[in-house]
Write a protein that holds these residues in place. Structure first.
Motif, PDB file in Angstrom:
ATOM      1  N   MET A   1       0.841  -1.178   0.000  1.00 54.97           N
ATOM      2  CA  MET A   1       0.000   0.000   0.000  1.00 54.97           C
ATOM      3  C   MET A   1       0.880   1.233   0.000  1.00 54.97           C
ATOM      4  SD  MET A   1      -2.835  -0.844   2.822  1.00 54.97           S
ATOM      5  CE  MET A   1      -2.801  -2.512   3.367  1.00 54.97           C
ATOM      6  N   GLY A   2       0.629   2.090  -0.964  1.00 52.98           N
ATOM      7  CA  GLY A   2       1.457   3.277  -1.090  1.00 52.98           C
ATOM      8  C   GLY A   2       2.728   2.927  -1.832  1.00 52.98           C
ATOM      9  N   VAL A   3       2.765   3.111  -3.140  1.00 57.32           N
ATOM     10  CA  VAL A   3       3.871   2.635  -3.973  1.00 57.32           C
ATOM     11  C   VAL A   3       5.044   3.611  -3.999  1.00 57.32           C
ATOM     12  CG1 VAL A   3       4.493   1.987  -6.322  1.00 57.32           C
ATOM     13  CG2 VAL A   3       2.317   1.269  -5.382  1.00 57.32           C
TER      14      VAL A   3
ATOM     15  N   VAL B   1       2.010  -5.215   3.020  1.00 58.85           N
ATOM     16  CA  VAL B   1       2.909  -4.180   3.523  1.00 58.85           C
ATOM     17  C   VAL B   1       2.264  -2.816   3.331  1.00 58.85           C
ATOM     18  CG1 VAL B   1       5.173  -3.080   3.287  1.00 58.85           C
ATOM     19  CG2 VAL B   1       4.938  -5.529   2.849  1.00 58.85           C
ATOM     20  N   SER B   2       2.315  -2.004   4.359  1.00 58.63           N
ATOM     21  CA  SER B   2       2.011  -0.576   4.193  1.00 58.63           C
ATOM     22  C   SER B   2       3.230   0.177   4.705  1.00 58.63           C
ATOM     23  CB  SER B   2       0.734  -0.167   4.929  1.00 58.63           C
ATOM     24  OG  SER B   2       0.844  -0.326   6.314  1.00 58.63           O
ATOM     25  N   TYR B   3       3.788   0.985   3.837  1.00 62.60           N
ATOM     26  CA  TYR B   3       5.056   1.647   4.114  1.00 62.60           C
ATOM     27  C   TYR B   3       4.820   3.154   4.215  1.00 62.60           C
ATOM     28  CZ  TYR B   3      10.168   2.024   3.848  1.00 62.60           C
ATOM     29  OH  TYR B   3      11.496   2.250   4.131  1.00 62.60           O
ATOM     30  N   TYR B   4       4.644   3.627   5.443  1.00 59.92           N
ATOM     31  CA  TYR B   4       4.372   5.039   5.718  1.00 59.92           C
ATOM     32  C   TYR B   4       3.152   5.524   4.933  1.00 59.92           C
ATOM     33  CZ  TYR B   4       8.926   4.489   7.813  1.00 59.92           C
ATOM     34  OH  TYR B   4       9.963   4.036   8.576  1.00 59.92           O
ATOM     35  N   THR B   5       2.067   4.789   5.073  1.00 56.14           N
ATOM     36  CA  THR B   5       0.838   5.068   4.329  1.00 56.14           C
ATOM     37  C   THR B   5      -0.343   5.335   5.240  1.00 56.14           C
ATOM     38  OG1 THR B   5       1.626   3.581   2.588  1.00 56.14           O
ATOM     39  CG2 THR B   5      -0.712   4.114   2.572  1.00 56.14           C
ATOM     40  N   ILE B   6      -0.526   4.510   6.261  1.00 57.44           N
ATOM     41  CA  ILE B   6      -1.699   4.603   7.134  1.00 57.44           C
ATOM     42  C   ILE B   6      -1.756   5.967   7.826  1.00 57.44           C
ATOM     43  CG2 ILE B   6      -2.936   3.516   9.062  1.00 57.44           C
ATOM     44  CD1 ILE B   6      -2.667   1.770   6.495  1.00 57.44           C
TER      45      ILE B   6
END
Length: 179
Positions: free
Chosen positions: A1-3, A67-72
């Motif tokens: 999530m969040g490319v 994976v969510s990488y600095y997105t939420i």
């Protein structure tokens, strides 16, 4: 999530070439940039699919790893629990969710310390005072980090029992949660 620029998804797809990787980002320009980065990569990354979609509306496939990488942290707080509930439901039993976020300190005194340390770090990396202030202003009202405990509480309410911090640097933290 969040490319974003595809740096993480490229590394994951390279290392785990037999897995299918789906990158979801709401910003078409981020997907375009990510696609360019993947195309210029010297290697086979045919296991990556990029999708322009709101992560709150996307129809997730059953997965072993999300994976969510600095997105939420960019989602309005009222939407976060529902999304994490969906992530939990999407995971296969034994599947893992890896979440990296900027975190707030547990109280104002510690937050002041973290802010000072992070500003010093950015100055040491060569950022100017104007760049630091500009970035801070651009994130105001857009980025709303939770504390470490707030993130753990979100994960717990979603159903995760096995939760562990796997990375911590000043105000950044990575959580691994297993279903």
């Amino acid at each position: 999530m969040g490319v974003s620029t595809a740096a993480l998804i490229k590394q994951l797809a390279q290392r785990h070439s037999k897995a299918k990787w789906v990158g979801v980002d709401i910003e078409p320009k981020m997907i375009e940039q990510a696609q360019k980065e993947i195309e210029i990569f010297d290697g086979n990354l045919s296991n990556i699919e990029l999708v322009v979609e709101d992560i709150n509306l996307y129809s997730y496939e059953k997965s072993d790893f999300i994976v969510s990488y600095y997105t939420i942290q960019f989602l309005p707080p009222r939407l976060r629990q529902e999304l994490l509930n969906r992530i939990y439901e999407t995971l296969n039993w034994g599947g893992a969710y890896l979440m990296f976020e900027k975190v707030r300190a547990p109280d104002a005194r510690f937050q002041d310390i973290l802010n000072g340390l992070y500003t010093d770090f950015k100055l040491e990396q060569g950022y100017s005072s104007q760049e630091i202030i500009g970035k801070s202003r651009s994130l105001k009202g857009v980025l709303e980090p939770f504390s470490s405990q707030g993130n753990i509480d979100l994960l717990s309410r979603s159903g995760f029992v096995d939760i562990m911090t796997i990375f911590k640097f000043i105000c950044f933290e990575g959580f691994l949660a297993i279903k």
